[in-house]
Scaffold this active site. Structure first.
Site, mmCIF file in Angstrom:
data_model
loop_
_atom_site.group_PDB
_atom_site.id
_atom_site.type_symbol
_atom_site.label_atom_id
_atom_site.label_comp_id
_atom_site.label_asym_id
_atom_site.label_seq_id
_atom_site.Cartn_x
_atom_site.Cartn_y
_atom_site.Cartn_z
ATOM 1 N N ASN A 1 -27.501 -14.974 25.641
ATOM 2 C CA ASN A 1 -27.527 -15.853 24.458
ATOM 3 C C ASN A 1 -28.732 -16.792 24.409
ATOM 4 O O ASN A 1 -29.111 -17.251 23.338
ATOM 5 C CB ASN A 1 -26.209 -16.626 24.322
ATOM 6 C CG ASN A 1 -25.891 -17.475 25.523
ATOM 7 O OD1 ASN A 1 -26.506 -17.334 26.580
ATOM 8 N ND2 ASN A 1 -24.930 -18.367 25.392
ATOM 9 N N GLY B 1 -21.082 -14.637 32.573
ATOM 10 C CA GLY B 1 -19.624 -14.570 32.547
ATOM 11 C C GLY B 1 -19.026 -14.308 33.918
ATOM 12 O O GLY B 1 -19.545 -14.763 34.951
ATOM 13 N N GLU C 1 -23.244 -20.955 36.270
ATOM 14 C CA GLU C 1 -22.564 -21.470 35.078
ATOM 15 C C GLU C 1 -21.923 -20.277 34.395
ATOM 16 O O GLU C 1 -22.596 -19.333 33.991
ATOM 17 C CB GLU C 1 -23.588 -22.163 34.177
ATOM 18 C CG GLU C 1 -22.923 -23.063 33.158
ATOM 19 C CD GLU C 1 -22.822 -22.380 31.827
ATOM 20 O OE1 GLU C 1 -21.716 -21.894 31.519
ATOM 21 O OE2 GLU C 1 -23.832 -22.319 31.113
ATOM 22 N N CYS D 1 -22.112 -21.125 25.566
ATOM 23 C CA CYS D 1 -21.082 -21.508 26.540
ATOM 24 C C CYS D 1 -20.548 -22.888 26.214
ATOM 25 O O CYS D 1 -19.417 -23.212 26.552
ATOM 26 C CB CYS D 1 -21.597 -21.408 27.960
ATOM 27 S SG CYS D 1 -23.249 -21.981 28.169
HETATM 28 O O1 G3P Z 1 -24.529 -20.986 26.248
HETATM 29 C C1 G3P Z 1 -25.412 -21.628 27.059
HETATM 30 C C2 G3P Z 1 -25.458 -23.103 26.862
HETATM 31 O O2 G3P Z 1 -26.322 -23.600 27.804
HETATM 32 C C3 G3P Z 1 -25.769 -23.553 25.445
HETATM 33 O O3 G3P Z 1 -26.708 -24.522 25.387
HETATM 34 O O4 G3P Z 1 -27.925 -26.385 24.385
HETATM 35 O O5 G3P Z 1 -26.733 -24.775 22.917
HETATM 36 O O6 G3P Z 1 -25.478 -26.386 24.315
HETATM 37 P P1 G3P Z 1 -26.714 -25.574 24.167
#
Ligand code: G3P
Length: 496
Positions: free
Chosen positions: A169, A246, A264, A298
């Site tokens: 992502n 994941g 993470e 996430c």
């Molecule tokens: O999905 C990964 C996460 O680090 C998203 O980052 O900055 O969009 O909250 P952000």
């Protein structure tokens, strides 16, 4: 355009090359891996299917390069990082184009990801110069029972070879959030990009190449997880793994052995809404937090817990905003774009159907075409529904109506995840008490969860991760402390 101009050397025909010892090469396997465009569902790009022998060679050159790099002054490391950041930003358009084609990221968000990545690299360079140049000086007489016969000097030394595994992502941003701290701290990097997002990552790596980093210091290996996945993560040449993704992270941590891990692994970030909250602010944050990049973050809002008395009002405001979301291809910069793979879309649909069968209220009609799923707010979700606990990673957001704050906190803490959460209230004391009670790495007060700003600490509790990220914490995580103790001959030693 991607794969042209300065990027022409990273592709041969229609197959992208892998990066080793400062060169772009085809794999001797003669095989490649297709990358499916989530919108067209057709092959968009191909990357090399590297072999285990090629991984072995990469590990060797990475180790050799790191030894020299560890002796390179901090200012010089920082200078190269600043250069890479500038080159990356200069080439934001072709890299963003890859993000649009590979992971269906909306066009403007794709550009933002690249620019944010350049900023992250520059900040890391500056932070590293300051923090890595500092050690500690300790004397023994502060410990009861000892006289001042020992002096201790500490410094921070690199870990060695860092294996970086970012997710689909944010294949650029979450790669540089590992690469930049590793490099400024004197480590070398072996990057294994996700399959969807690999071509954007290869372009980003080429920006580091153009900046002039030493050969072998950065490598990028592509290929099938079934061939090189475990081989990489269990390789004896790896001194640290930084992973975002994941469930695979759990198996990596079970197999990795005695090396530092930074992980993470997602979350079920909940939004607790109290009666005194600003409901317009709540609705704006629920929609932005839950549906940006089609919920594939996430830190997306993945569950809303609203006090019963205000639930109708909040649901109404959210629905009005959901109705305005645009749905379509990422090239048109739509709010909702196709999710990354067909199997992701099928998984999301499974959660939706389970909730339907168990009596959830659909605020919008459920609609899907290929990988494109229309945004859906699900009211009256109950704990027996899978969607109350599982992470859809899609544009589907459940609401549980709660009778008390305690009920909301209890639900959050019963989750296996503990990445972030948020609470909306005007009562700051209550917000802090709720934050204290929630078993999550970060609680946002009056805002949706977010990883950024990129220098803030970012960590998951429970199954959401190991270690803390964010620029400063990642630099600290990618060094080890070295002590040198100076021992005086004896307490009775005299200077005369
Ligand atoms: O999905 C990964 C996460 O680090 C998203 O980052 O900055 O969009 O909250 P952000």
């Amino acid at each position: 355009m991607a794969g042209t101009g300065v990027f022409a050397e990273i592709v041969d025909g229609d197959v992208y090359l892998y990066y080793t010892e400062g060169e772009w090469k085809p794999s001797s396997s003669g095989k490649n891996v297709p990358i499916i465009n989530p919108t067209t569902m057709k092959t968009q790009y191909k990357v090399q299917a590297c072999s285990q022998e090629e991984v072995n060679k990469i590990m060797e050159s990475s180790k050799t390069a790191q030894k020299l790099w560890a002796k390179t002054p901090l200012w010089k490391r920082a200078e190269l990082l600043h250069k890479a950041a500038a080159i990356l930003k200069e080439h934001k358009a072709p890299i963003a184009e890859c993000l649009v084609k590979e992971i269906a990221k909306p066009a403007k968000d794709a550009v933002t990801e690249v620019v944010r990545s350049g900023d992250l690299i520059s900040y890391t360079a500056e932070e590293g110069v300051r923090t890595l140049g500092q050690g500690k000086f300790l004397v023994s007489d502060s410990f009861p029972g000892n006289e001042r016969t020992k002096y201790c000097l500490t410094s921070k030394v690199p870990l060695g070879v860092i294996l970086a595994i970012p997710p689909f992502n944010y294949p650029v941003n979450l790669a540089v959030s590992k690469i930049a701290p590793a490099l400024i701290a004197g480590n070398s990097i072996v990057l294994k990009p996700p399959t969807q997002g690999a071509v954007a990552a290869l372009h980003m790596v080429h920006c580091f190449h153009l900046a002039g980093f030493p050969k072998g210091l950065i490598s990028c290996v592509t290929g099938k997880g079934s061939v090189i996945g475990d081989f990489l993560t269990m390789h004896p040449g790896v001194n640290c793994i930084s992973f975002t993704g994941g469930d695979t992270g759990v198996s990596i941590s079970n197999k990795a052995g005695m090396i530092p891990l930074q992980m993470e692994l997602g979350g079920k970030d909940a939004c607790i809404v109290l009666e005194d909250a600003d409901l317009d602010l709540v609705a704006a944050n629920i929609v932005k937090g839950g549906f940006s990049y089609s919920g594939q973050r996430c830190t997306a809002v993945k569950l809303v817990l609203i006090m019963e008395s205000i639930a109708d009002a909040v649901v109404k405001k959210v629905n009005a905003k959901v109705a305005k979301l645009t749905v379509g291809p990422p090239e048109d910069d739509c709010d909702i774009t196709p999710v990354v793979t067909e199997s992701s879309a099928n998984f999301i649909e499974g959660l939706v159907m389970d909730a339907k069968q168990k009596g959830a209220t659909f605020c919008q009609e459920y609609k899907r075409e290929g990988n494109l799923i229309w945004p859906l707010f699900l009211d009256n979700v109950r704990p027996e529904m899978r969607i109350a606990w599982e992470e859809p990673f899609g544009p589907v957001l459940p609401v549980i109506r709660i009778k008390s704050v305690e009920e909301g906190i209890h639900h959050c803490n019963a989750s296996n995840f503990g990445l972030q959460g948020c609470v909306f209230t005007k009562d700051i004391a209550k917000a802090i008490m709720i934050s204290d009670a929630m078993e999550s790495g970060t609680i946002q007060i009056n805002s949706a969860p977010a990883r950024g700003p990129d220098h803030f600490p970012f960590q998951g509790f429970k199954d959401s991760g190991i270690g803390s990220q964010g620029i400063t914490n990642s630099i600290e995580m990618m060094v080890k402390v070295k002590s040198t103790v100076i021992n005086l001959p004896s307490p009775s030693y005299t200077m005369g």
